[in-house]
Design an enzyme around this catalytic site. Structure first.
Site: not given
Ligand code: NAI
Ligand code: DG6
Length: 470
Positions: A264, A313, A354, A426
């Site tokens: 994460d 999370k 967010k 994280k």
């Molecule tokens: P998102 O939902 O936009 O992208 C995730 C992608 O993974 C989707 O396109 C989905 O179709 C794909 N997916 C799901 N299961 C899969 C699998 N088994 N194999 C291949 N692809 C698969 O989410 P986002 O915003 O890109 O975040 C990605 C990850 O990073 C999440 O776990 C999120 O909690 C974590 N995260 C996101 C942050 C952010 O700022 N966007 C910050 C910190 C962590």
């Molecule tokens: C809810 O907080 C959505 C999460 O996916 C966060 O945006 C992401 O894990 C980032 O979290 P943080 O605590 O590093 O801002």
């Protein structure tokens, strides 16, 4: 701006292929006898050897078609192409703000005029430049990256228009989809999934990595998970119930000398937490309650609206102050912790922007109370993408560093559980028995000081003694 640095020290040798540095590693050991603590300093001599040739790096993202996957790919393309675009406030130029290596600096020491000389972090050692990364990856959604970038609603429209011709011909490979692991609300996008037994699917993933490596001509491939948050892994006896069993479960990584990282991306709220709680506790103030609300409206938020995925999370966001709390027995009795509550709500309208609201309540002198409240509007994927880059760049560098301990004939690489990556995670992962550090500046200093050690330089000590004596 790129700086070439050369170390002027007979203990540091530059060969055509390596930087070789003799390094004195100072540590202390502490023993308690009754109420007396005996502290014994020691020094061991190490030799650091860093390969100078920077490889052509390939990065395969699991979840390539998601908000992070498309944003990081788009950002690298925009930087590589030197793109500029119009926004309502003027012309914007591609950059890497938010990346430790590309956009922060480290101090080398004072120059002849006594002023500190700061250089980009990335110039300490030879590192891959993000513009040179070749991306590939998997997604359970078949959408091409151009359309997926539009679906993500992260980048300015005029930038998307410039990038679309480059992004549209990128298509994620089919992936392994186990519906029970992610929220049921994700099923609608799962149109790009591997068929067959689990063994056949794993074989296909391995073939994909080899295919990417050969077809792109990259020297190295790093695989990074940026797919949906999966439900928290149950404790299974014999698999992950003890440190020993967990280590046995990752034996293949250890055997093959492959690095693995924690979980994460530590992007916003948790990053601030790992600064603020460290500040409070190290100032002798006692945080007693930490309450963190989030609402967001992207696909990550939709996935986290399911209880089991939220639980994962919640855990990765909650365990991040333990090291700081445990470091101060004056403020906290054994086992005592601040109340820590994490709430995440899905609000589609706010999209990737967010909102994070935090309240830190602390006990101060003579029973007083200090409350800090914070509101943070975070464009989530624009904050996470540079962290993804830092993770892969540091991992790649660590593969080119090895260390020969005093008295040993052979050089060793870093442990497969690459704890130096804690800064970006994280939920860091460290080898069994190693201290787990969440505090932001300790994590940053660890990276800086290990990179300095590769150059035979002592740790940054901030003493400035030369200015403090008569
Ligand atoms: P998102 O939902 O936009 O992208 C995730 C992608 O993974 C989707 O396109 C989905 O179709 C794909 N997916 C799901 N299961 C899969 C699998 N088994 N194999 C291949 N692809 C698969 O989410 P986002 O915003 O890109 O975040 C990605 C990850 O990073 C999440 O776990 C999120 O909690 C974590 N995260 C996101 C942050 C952010 O700022 N966007 C910050 C910190 C962590
Ligand atoms: C809810 O907080 C959505 C999460 O996916 C966060 O945006 C992401 O894990 C980032 O979290 P943080 O605590 O590093 O801002």
């Amino acid at each position: 701006m790129t700086e070439n640095i050369r170390i002027n020290n007979p203990n540091v040798k530059y060969t055509d292929t390596h930087i070789e540095a003799q390094y004195c590693y100072h540590t202390t050991a502490v023993r308690r006898d009754g109420d007396t603590l005996t502290v014994t300093p020691s020094v061991s001599e190490l030799e650091f050897r860093t390969e100078r040739r920077v490889p052509r790096l390939g990065v395969m993202l699991v979840g390539w078609g998601g908000n992070n996957g498309t944003t990081v790919t788009a950002a690298v393309l925009a930087n590589r192409l030197g793109l500029t675009w119009r926004t309502k406030t003027g012309e914007q130029k591609a950059n890497y703000y938010g990346s430790l290596f590309q956009s922060s600096t480290v101090c080398l020491g004072p120059g002849p005029d006594g002023k500190e000389v700061n250089i980009p972090f990335r110039d300490l050692l030879p590192m891959v430049h993000p513009n040179d990364i070749v991306f590939d990856g998997w997604d359970i959604s078949s959408m091409d990256l151009g359309s997926a970038m539009e679906r993500a609603e992260v980048l300015d429209w005029s930038l998307q228009e410039k990038l679309r011709p480059h992004m549209s011909n990128l298509r994620p490979r089919a992936s392994i989809y186990i519906p029970e692991l992610i929220a049921a609300n994700q099923a609608g996008r799962a149109d790009n999934i591997l068929k067959g037994t689990m063994a056949e699917q794993v074989k296909q993933i391995r073939a994909d990595i080899q295919d990417f490596r050969h077809s792109s001509g990259v020297d190295k491939v790093i695989v990074l998970w940026t797919a949906n948050t999966e439900r928290f892994c149950d404790l299974t006896a014999g698999v992950n119930d003890t440190a020993k069993n967990l280590l046995a479960a990752i034996q293949l990584a250890v055997e093959r000398n492959v690095f693995i990282a924690g979980d994460d991306f530590k992007s916003v709220q948790t990053k601030i937490k790992s600064v603020l709680v460290d500040f409070l506790i190290s100032a002798g103030i006692k945080p007693t309650s930490i309450v963190s609300y989030n609402h967001l409206g992207n696909n990550d938020g939709m996935n986290l609206s399911a209880p089991q995925q939220f639980r994962s999370k919640e855990i990765s966001k909650s365990n991040v102050v333990d090291d700081m709390v445990n470091s101060n027995p004056i403020l906290y009795h054994k086992g005592e912790k601040p109340d820590h509550c994490v709430v995440i709500k899905y609000v589609p309208y706010v999209g990737d922007s967010k909102r994070a609201m935090d309240e830190y309540t602390s006990e101060i002198m003579m029973g007083g109370t200090n409350t800090i409240a914070m509101h943070n509007t975070c464009e989530d994927s624009l904050l996470a993408s540079p962290i993804i880059l830092d993770l892969v760049l540091l991992t790649e560098l660590c593969q080119r560093v090895c260390v020969r301990p005093q008295g040993s004939e052979t050089f060793q690489s870093f442990h497969s559980v690459l704890a130096i990556l804690s800064f970006m995670c994280k939920a860091p992962l460290v080898p069994p028995g190693a201290p787990l550090v969440n505090a932001y500046f300790r994590q940053r200093a660890c990276i800086e000081n290990i990179m300095r050690a590769c150059l035979g330089l002592p740790p940054q000590n901030h003493m400035h003694l030369e200015h403090k004596l008569q």
